[in-house]
Enzyme design. Structure first.
Site, PDB file in Angstrom:
ATOM      1  N   GLN A  44     -54.514 -51.736  38.640  1.00  0.00           N
ATOM      2  CA  GLN A  44     -54.935 -52.689  37.617  1.00  0.00           C
ATOM      3  C   GLN A  44     -55.165 -54.081  38.225  1.00  0.00           C
ATOM      4  OE1 GLN A  44     -51.571 -52.040  35.096  1.00  0.00           O
ATOM      5  NE2 GLN A  44     -50.147 -52.365  36.777  1.00  0.00           N
ATOM      6  N   ASP A  99     -42.126 -56.462  35.383  1.00  0.00           N
ATOM      7  CA  ASP A  99     -41.807 -57.900  35.374  1.00  0.00           C
ATOM      8  C   ASP A  99     -40.320 -58.148  35.616  1.00  0.00           C
ATOM      9  OD1 ASP A  99     -40.488 -57.865  32.620  1.00  0.00           O
ATOM     10  OD2 ASP A  99     -42.504 -57.205  32.101  1.00  0.00           O
ATOM     11  N   GLU A 119     -41.495 -48.091  38.647  1.00  0.00           N
ATOM     12  CA  GLU A 119     -42.702 -48.840  38.284  1.00  0.00           C
ATOM     13  C   GLU A 119     -43.843 -48.302  39.143  1.00  0.00           C
ATOM     14  OE1 GLU A 119     -44.001 -51.639  36.293  1.00  0.00           O
ATOM     15  OE2 GLU A 119     -45.718 -50.978  37.475  1.00  0.00           O
ATOM     16  N   GLY A 151     -43.940 -42.872  36.448  1.00  0.00           N
ATOM     17  CA  GLY A 151     -42.754 -42.572  35.644  1.00  0.00           C
ATOM     18  C   GLY A 151     -42.767 -41.156  35.082  1.00  0.00           C
ATOM     19  N   ASP A 168     -40.278 -49.185  29.261  1.00  0.00           N
ATOM     20  CA  ASP A 168     -40.907 -50.497  29.057  1.00  0.00           C
ATOM     21  C   ASP A 168     -42.336 -50.390  29.573  1.00  0.00           C
ATOM     22  OD1 ASP A 168     -41.567 -53.131  28.731  1.00  0.00           O
ATOM     23  OD2 ASP A 168     -40.491 -53.815  30.512  1.00  0.00           O
ATOM     24  N   ASP A 171     -49.506 -50.942  27.136  1.00  0.00           N
ATOM     25  CA  ASP A 171     -50.152 -50.234  26.024  1.00  0.00           C
ATOM     26  C   ASP A 171     -50.659 -48.859  26.478  1.00  0.00           C
ATOM     27  OD1 ASP A 171     -49.706 -52.528  24.587  1.00  0.00           O
ATOM     28  OD2 ASP A 171     -51.721 -53.344  24.930  1.00  0.00           O
ATOM     29  N   PRO A 175     -52.796 -45.947  33.220  1.00  0.00           N
ATOM     30  CA  PRO A 175     -51.651 -45.170  33.709  1.00  0.00           C
ATOM     31  C   PRO A 175     -50.526 -45.016  32.685  1.00  0.00           C
ATOM     32  CG  PRO A 175     -51.705 -47.339  34.765  1.00  0.00           C
ATOM     33  CD  PRO A 175     -52.980 -47.197  33.992  1.00  0.00           C
TER      34      PRO A 175
HETATM   35  N1  SAM Z   1     -43.284 -55.588  27.859  1.00  0.00           N
HETATM   36  C1  SAM Z   1     -44.627 -55.278  28.135  1.00  0.00           C
HETATM   37  C2  SAM Z   1     -45.425 -54.808  26.936  1.00  0.00           C
HETATM   38  O1  SAM Z   1     -44.868 -54.316  25.961  1.00  0.00           O
HETATM   39  O2  SAM Z   1     -46.640 -54.961  27.016  1.00  0.00           O
HETATM   40  C3  SAM Z   1     -44.774 -54.302  29.263  1.00  0.00           C
HETATM   41  C4  SAM Z   1     -44.083 -54.786  30.473  1.00  0.00           C
HETATM   42  S1  SAM Z   1     -44.222 -54.006  31.963  1.00  0.00           S
HETATM   43  C5  SAM Z   1     -45.191 -55.207  32.784  1.00  0.00           C
HETATM   44  C6  SAM Z   1     -45.233 -52.595  31.833  1.00  0.00           C
HETATM   45  C7  SAM Z   1     -45.392 -51.905  33.190  1.00  0.00           C
HETATM   46  O3  SAM Z   1     -45.587 -50.502  33.027  1.00  0.00           O
HETATM   47  C8  SAM Z   1     -46.552 -52.402  34.052  1.00  0.00           C
HETATM   48  O4  SAM Z   1     -46.058 -53.159  35.119  1.00  0.00           O
HETATM   49  C9  SAM Z   1     -47.252 -51.126  34.514  1.00  0.00           C
HETATM   50  O5  SAM Z   1     -47.648 -51.163  35.869  1.00  0.00           O
HETATM   51  C10 SAM Z   1     -46.171 -50.077  34.257  1.00  0.00           C
HETATM   52  N2  SAM Z   1     -46.669 -48.715  34.100  1.00  0.00           N
HETATM   53  C11 SAM Z   1     -47.783 -48.300  33.427  1.00  0.00           C
HETATM   54  N3  SAM Z   1     -47.912 -46.972  33.522  1.00  0.00           N
HETATM   55  C12 SAM Z   1     -46.853 -46.516  34.251  1.00  0.00           C
HETATM   56  C13 SAM Z   1     -46.432 -45.230  34.677  1.00  0.00           C
HETATM   57  N4  SAM Z   1     -47.131 -44.132  34.377  1.00  0.00           N
HETATM   58  N5  SAM Z   1     -45.283 -45.142  35.410  1.00  0.00           N
HETATM   59  C14 SAM Z   1     -44.553 -46.259  35.700  1.00  0.00           C
HETATM   60  N6  SAM Z   1     -44.928 -47.494  35.345  1.00  0.00           N
HETATM   61  C15 SAM Z   1     -46.048 -47.628  34.619  1.00  0.00           C
END
Ligand code: SAM
Length: 288
Positions: A44, A99, A119, A151, A168, A171, A175
């Site tokens: 991303q 984060d 992550e 994950g 966490d 949207d 991924p």
């Molecule tokens: N609190 C935030 C929200 O509700 O929008 C989300 C915070 S956190 C930054 C979300 C994280 O999920 C991102 O850093 C993203 O890279 C990670 N992510 C997305 N898909 C994932 C997956 N399949 N496995 C692990 N992490 C993933």
């Protein structure tokens, strides 16, 4: 760091604006002071921006994920509420959460001995630790194992291992799409101990009722206990945000407390009241 700005950052009359495309007929713009970091990972486009009203923010593919101003509302609510339900949480899995704000909250619990944080995107962790200390707190607790993996694949390999799993996720696009699937919730159920529980963010009751209902129903079908709670997070579309808990045994006790933890938003009264749902949500979820 890249020089060229992405399409969602525009300059108008000498002012810099981030415009988030919420849906067909809704865009939200934030006035930006400075681009602190901008770069592309394998997964991303990652930016740290300094905004006028919300301070520093993490933006992934043009979507605001967390900010210095309201990040603690979300991070505390997704962590302290389930942690107040489990009487002795020791092993915790966080999926997503790049984060580091959730891991930071979980570290406040002395019963917790081990936190696996899975992550997918290492760049998110790197830049948040460096440029977003208001949220990440420069996290360096030795109980946190940073694992850079998908994950979904990680959870599939685990059985009876965790007391608490916190999803966490961003949207349900790219991924993160698979983090809302029934097969993923099944893996979480298997990865939890016999008395374990999970929580996930289940999107906006105002704008994403279909996703919210789907997550709630899928979790309800798998777990002995399901419950939903809400909080207001100003930078998320619609403001009102939902979280869903699936539990194999423990339910939210009337005596649940955050006790002596240092918090910005959560307190003992709030973790009781957050389960009171607005009428339209109760009707949609068939809750009497
Ligand atoms: N609190 C935030 C929200 O509700 O929008 C989300 C915070 S956190 C930054 C979300 C994280 O999920 C991102 O850093 C993203 O890279 C990670 N992510 C997305 N898909 C994932 C997956 N399949 N496995 C692990 N992490 C993933």
């Amino acid at each position: 760091m890249e020089k060229q700005l992405p399409s969602y950052l525009t300059e108008k009359n000498g002012e810099l604006w981030l415009t988030e495309d919420e849906r067909d007929n809704l865009k939200i713009s934030y006035r930006i002071k400075n681009v602190i970091y901008s770069g592309q990972s394998m997964f991303q486009h990652v930016m740290i921006l300094d905004s006028y009203d919300f301070g520093r923010m993490l933006v992934l593919d043009g979507v605001v994920q967390t900010t210095a101003m309201d990040g603690s509302i979300y991070n505390e609510m997704i962590s302290h509420v389930p942690l107040s339900i489990h009487p002795n949480p020791q092993k915790v899995l966080i999926i997503g959460g790049g984060d580091c704000g959730v891991a930071r909250e979980v570290c406040k619990y002395s019963t917790v001995t081990n936190i696996d944080m899975v992550e997918i995107d290492e760049l998110v962790v790197k830049v948040c630790k460096k440029y977003l200390p208001e949220v990440s707190g420069n996290l360096s607790d030795p109980r946190v194992n940073f694992i850079y993996d998908d994950g979904v694949a990680f959870a599939k390999r685990k059985e009876q291992e965790y007391d608490l799993i916190i999803v966490d996720s961003s949207d349900p696009v790219g991924p993160a799409t698979a983090l809302f699937e029934k097969s993923f919730y099944q893996s979480l159920h298997r990865a939890l101990k016999d008395d374990g529980l999970m929580v996930c963010q289940s999107q906006s009751p105002i704008f994403h009722m279909n996703v919210l209902k789907q997550s709630y129903n899928r979790i309800r079908d798998l777990f002995k206990e399901v419950s939903m709670y809400t909080a207001v997070v100003p930078t998320y579309p619609g403001g009102l945000w939902s979280f869903t808990i699936g539990s194999k045994q423990f339910v939210h006790p009337d005596s649940a407390k955050v006790q002596d933890k240092e918090t910005y938003y959560v307190n003992d009264e709030l973790i009781q009241r957050c389960f009171i749902l607005p009428q339209f949500m109760k009707e949609q979820l068939n809750i009497k």
